[in-house]
Enzyme design. Structure first.
Site, PDB file in Angstrom:
ATOM      1  N   LYS A 171       3.978  -7.638   3.321  1.00  0.00           N
ATOM      2  CA  LYS A 171       3.977  -7.381   1.870  1.00  0.00           C
ATOM      3  C   LYS A 171       4.929  -6.214   1.673  1.00  0.00           C
ATOM      4  O   LYS A 171       4.566  -5.054   1.852  1.00  0.00           O
ATOM      5  CB  LYS A 171       2.563  -7.036   1.403  1.00  0.00           C
ATOM      6  CG  LYS A 171       2.266  -7.393  -0.038  1.00  0.00           C
ATOM      7  CD  LYS A 171       3.130  -6.703  -1.058  1.00  0.00           C
ATOM      8  CE  LYS A 171       2.705  -5.290  -1.326  1.00  0.00           C
ATOM      9  NZ  LYS A 171       3.675  -4.544  -2.167  1.00  0.00           N
ATOM     10  N   GLU A 247       1.058   5.051   9.011  1.00  0.00           N
ATOM     11  CA  GLU A 247       2.084   6.095   8.977  1.00  0.00           C
ATOM     12  C   GLU A 247       2.138   6.566   7.532  1.00  0.00           C
ATOM     13  O   GLU A 247       2.582   5.829   6.643  1.00  0.00           O
ATOM     14  CB  GLU A 247       3.423   5.531   9.469  1.00  0.00           C
ATOM     15  CG  GLU A 247       3.314   5.112  10.930  1.00  0.00           C
ATOM     16  CD  GLU A 247       4.588   4.509  11.516  1.00  0.00           C
ATOM     17  OE1 GLU A 247       5.480   4.135  10.755  1.00  0.00           O
ATOM     18  OE2 GLU A 247       4.673   4.434  12.752  1.00  0.00           O
ATOM     19  N   CYS A 281       9.913  10.394   4.762  1.00  0.00           N
ATOM     20  CA  CYS A 281       8.592  10.936   5.094  1.00  0.00           C
ATOM     21  C   CYS A 281       8.718  12.156   5.999  1.00  0.00           C
ATOM     22  O   CYS A 281       7.893  13.064   5.943  1.00  0.00           O
ATOM     23  CB  CYS A 281       7.746   9.870   5.767  1.00  0.00           C
ATOM     24  SG  CYS A 281       8.541   9.207   7.246  1.00  0.00           S
ATOM     25  N   GLU A 383       2.991  16.513  -1.591  1.00  0.00           N
ATOM     26  CA  GLU A 383       4.233  15.796  -1.266  1.00  0.00           C
ATOM     27  C   GLU A 383       4.906  15.348  -2.567  1.00  0.00           C
ATOM     28  O   GLU A 383       4.312  14.653  -3.379  1.00  0.00           O
ATOM     29  CB  GLU A 383       3.909  14.563  -0.411  1.00  0.00           C
ATOM     30  CG  GLU A 383       5.161  13.808   0.010  1.00  0.00           C
ATOM     31  CD  GLU A 383       4.862  12.510   0.760  1.00  0.00           C
ATOM     32  OE1 GLU A 383       4.013  11.728   0.294  1.00  0.00           O
ATOM     33  OE2 GLU A 383       5.496  12.266   1.803  1.00  0.00           O
TER      34      GLU A 383
HETATM   35  P1  NAD Z   1       2.800   3.529  -1.529  1.00  0.00           P
HETATM   36  O1  NAD Z   1       1.602   3.909  -0.748  1.00  0.00           O
HETATM   37  O2  NAD Z   1       2.760   3.706  -3.010  1.00  0.00           O
HETATM   38  O3  NAD Z   1       3.154   1.984  -1.321  1.00  0.00           O
HETATM   39  C1  NAD Z   1       3.387   1.451  -0.041  1.00  0.00           C
HETATM   40  C2  NAD Z   1       3.026  -0.018  -0.043  1.00  0.00           C
HETATM   41  O4  NAD Z   1       1.624  -0.164  -0.244  1.00  0.00           O
HETATM   42  C3  NAD Z   1       3.720  -0.843  -1.128  1.00  0.00           C
HETATM   43  O5  NAD Z   1       4.105  -2.067  -0.579  1.00  0.00           O
HETATM   44  C4  NAD Z   1       2.609  -1.018  -2.147  1.00  0.00           C
HETATM   45  O6  NAD Z   1       2.764  -2.169  -2.946  1.00  0.00           O
HETATM   46  C5  NAD Z   1       1.393  -1.121  -1.257  1.00  0.00           C
HETATM   47  N1  NAD Z   1       0.117  -0.802  -1.890  1.00  0.00           N
HETATM   48  C6  NAD Z   1      -0.123   0.092  -2.883  1.00  0.00           C
HETATM   49  N2  NAD Z   1      -1.458   0.115  -3.166  1.00  0.00           N
HETATM   50  C7  NAD Z   1      -2.049  -0.769  -2.341  1.00  0.00           C
HETATM   51  C8  NAD Z   1      -3.394  -1.190  -2.139  1.00  0.00           C
HETATM   52  N3  NAD Z   1      -4.407  -0.690  -2.867  1.00  0.00           N
HETATM   53  N4  NAD Z   1      -3.654  -2.133  -1.198  1.00  0.00           N
HETATM   54  C9  NAD Z   1      -2.643  -2.636  -0.442  1.00  0.00           C
HETATM   55  N5  NAD Z   1      -1.350  -2.287  -0.596  1.00  0.00           N
HETATM   56  C10 NAD Z   1      -1.058  -1.364  -1.520  1.00  0.00           C
HETATM   57  O7  NAD Z   1       4.011   4.301  -0.876  1.00  0.00           O
HETATM   58  P2  NAD Z   1       5.531   4.313  -1.362  1.00  0.00           P
HETATM   59  O8  NAD Z   1       5.596   5.074  -2.642  1.00  0.00           O
HETATM   60  O9  NAD Z   1       6.077   2.940  -1.301  1.00  0.00           O
HETATM   61  O10 NAD Z   1       6.236   5.143  -0.184  1.00  0.00           O
HETATM   62  C11 NAD Z   1       6.309   6.532  -0.142  1.00  0.00           C
HETATM   63  C12 NAD Z   1       5.224   7.112   0.744  1.00  0.00           C
HETATM   64  O11 NAD Z   1       5.351   6.565   2.054  1.00  0.00           O
HETATM   65  C13 NAD Z   1       5.333   8.620   0.931  1.00  0.00           C
HETATM   66  O12 NAD Z   1       4.045   9.183   0.881  1.00  0.00           O
HETATM   67  C14 NAD Z   1       5.924   8.768   2.336  1.00  0.00           C
HETATM   68  O13 NAD Z   1       5.648   9.986   2.972  1.00  0.00           O
HETATM   69  C15 NAD Z   1       5.279   7.616   3.030  1.00  0.00           C
HETATM   70  N6  NAD Z   1       6.045   7.239   4.219  1.00  0.00           N
HETATM   71  C16 NAD Z   1       5.540   7.570   5.455  1.00  0.00           C
HETATM   72  C17 NAD Z   1       6.261   7.255   6.608  1.00  0.00           C
HETATM   73  C18 NAD Z   1       5.744   7.619   7.973  1.00  0.00           C
HETATM   74  O14 NAD Z   1       6.295   7.130   8.953  1.00  0.00           O
HETATM   75  N7  NAD Z   1       4.714   8.440   8.092  1.00  0.00           N
HETATM   76  C19 NAD Z   1       7.491   6.596   6.497  1.00  0.00           C
HETATM   77  C20 NAD Z   1       7.972   6.292   5.234  1.00  0.00           C
HETATM   78  C21 NAD Z   1       7.232   6.607   4.100  1.00  0.00           C
END
Ligand code: NAD
Length: 479
Positions: A171, A247, A281, A383
């Protein structure tokens, strides 16, 4: 899904807009329960079919073909990711897309070279027993991805999952549907059996994301994204006692000691704060600089921040892209306002850059630096995920270790010093998954990657990925 493009049964679609100018890029089919049910059925069937009977060598060879096909269609992947994210073409060409292809080769190699344990166990009759473990795929893996490095982060999960013999349902983020879809074409072109790689587009809550993570036919979920989304996904899988690999977010600190190589530390800070418009991240949003070089450091970073050039990602001189969406820009700008309200000294930025023509409608923000905030300020604690940082002075090692660790996150840190003993000492005391010394974003992909505290659960990379994507089956034979 199941090797073919299908529309959503409900007819629901969502818009994808280009971050550079807010123009409509397309409408994406939004998957619901029906599509997730169908994808789970396809993935389970694939595990029972030829995919489930392939040898490790055969799977490994197929993954090499996937990597080669991504490379053959390099231009398509670069164009799709650039349209979705608006980030400079050079970054797509030199980092994000090549790493997407490389992930398949890395895990194709890793999986062929992993031994399992075996013991000759004594028994009372003297004949003994042979007790050994075999690795079996976990089954159907739900892969939920963010938008900040879409192909790289998705393949970091899909490649080891497939190398281990699982089937996946991806997804992708609703903000970046492009390269996950293209990867489906690649899988078909090289002969990955249908149902092994499935993509269901959609949103999170009450959409494809939630339906995937709560589906009883999914054996494990691997997720990269925000910490609070991780909590929702954990709850969704709790009843099934489902394994998760997370992650998550970070609020990473950079520790700059006065004895550092100053120019190298500035170069690294420019990258770790502003790369990908701060949407990394592992990026640095808190910098702590030893007092004797504090003023010089702030002044030098200001010059470099002001030299960054926002603009068309196709242009060679563009060094700064936009934020991913208008919504995310509103969030980042709300922190720019909070910094003012919390009493920050604005070193540079704090607003929206002026761009000409169509680009004026894009989701741009200025690179921003603050000083003078209390450690309790929301800008220092939360963040932001934008091109911004707060810089504070420190006086001794113990103090800066305490400041760096005073956060609920624990993803990464950077330490700049020429004192080798101090580098080892400090690295061992910062509560993070990865500590960089005199570098940033440099890592042998065979090593463990993940976050401490609320920055993640589990480790991925090299053999560590195999721990998540396989199960060890214990076999004990009485001789
Ligand atoms: P997000 O959590 O908003 O969304 C990530 C994914 O989760 C999307 O595909 C979204 O549609 C899905 N999602 C959202 N709510 C959901 C739910 N209730 N159930 C299932 N899926 C759901 O994150 P984002 O805004 O896309 O990305 C940014 C975040 O990702 C930042 O916090 C960043 O630090 C983190 N990040 C972490 C790493 C790492 O390796 N630790 C790497 C990249 C990004």
């Amino acid at each position: 899904m199941d090797g073919a493009f299908v529309g959503s049964a409900s007819g629901r679609r969502f818009e994808k807009r280009r971050p550079i100018d807010n123009a409509l890029l397309g409408h994406v089919h939004e998957g619901g329960r029906d599509e997730i049910d169908a994808a789970v059925a396809a993935a389970r069937a694939a595990m029972e079919g030829p995919w489930g009977r392939m040898t490790v060598e055969e799977r490994s060879a197929l993954l090499y073909k996937v990597a080669d096909e991504i490379t053959r269609r390099f231009g398509d992947f670069v164009a799709a990711e650039m349209a979705d994210t608006g980030q400079p073409k050079s970054m797509m060409e030199h980092a994000f897309i090549p790493r997407g292809a490389a992930n398949f080769k890395i895990f194709a190699d890793v999986v062929k070279n992993v031994a399992t344990e075996a013991f000759q166990t004594p028994t009372p009759d003297g004949a003994g027993a042979l007790n050994y473990a075999i690795r079996v795929p976990k089954g159907v893996i739900g892969v939920i991805c963010p938008w900040n490095a879409p192909l790289l982060l998705m393949t970091w999960k899909v490649a080891p999952a497939l190398a281990c013999g699982n089937a996946v349902i991806v997804k992708p983020s609703e903000e970046t549907p492009g390269t996950a879809t293209l990867l489906g074409e690649v899988m078909n072109a090289v002969g990955v059996p249908k149902g092994v790689y499935n993509v269901v587009h959609g949103l999170g809550p009450n959409s494809a994301g939630e339906f995937l993570t709560s589906h009883p036919g999914v054996d494990a979920v691997t997720f990269t994204g925000e910490t609070r989304t991780g909590a929702a996904i954990m709850k969704a899988g709790a009843d099934q006692i489902r394994d998760v690999s997370f992650e998550l977010g970070g609020k990473n600190a950079g520790l700059i000691f006065a004895d550092c190589d100053f120019d190298a530390a500035i170069d690294s800070a420019v990258r770790s704060v502003f790369l990908n418009c701060g949407q990394v991240c592992l990026g640095t949003e808190r910098l702590y600089v030893e007092r004797p070089i504090f003023d010089k450091f702030v002044a030098a970073l200001k010059v470099r921040a002001e030299a960054l050039k926002p603009g068309n990602p196709e242009h060679k001189d563009t060094t700064l892209g936009p934020l991913i969406s208008q919504e995310h820009r509103a969030k980042v700008l709300s922190y720019y306002e909070k910094a003012k309200a919390e009493g920050a000294t604005l070193v540079t930025g704090g607003g929206v850059p002026q761009l000409d023509g169509a680009l004026a409608a894009g989701s741009w923000v200025q690179p921003t630096i603050w000083t003078g905030l209390a450690e309790s300020a929301s800008v220092v604690r939360e963040e932001i995920f934008g091109p911004c940082c707060h810089i504070a002075p420190f006086d001794d090692e113990a103090e800066v270790i305490r400041l760096a660790n005073d956060t609920r996150y624990g993803l990464s840190t950077t330490i700049w010093t020429r004192d080798l003993a101090r580098a080892h000492r400090v690295a061992s005391k910062i509560e993070v998954g990865i500590a960089w010394v005199n570098s940033w974003f440099l890592r042998d992909l065979r090593t463990a990657f993940g976050g401490s505290k609320q920055s993640g659960i589990g480790r991925e990379g090299g053999v560590h990925s195999l721990e998540f994507y396989t199960e060890l089956r214990n076999v004990c034979i009485k001789l």
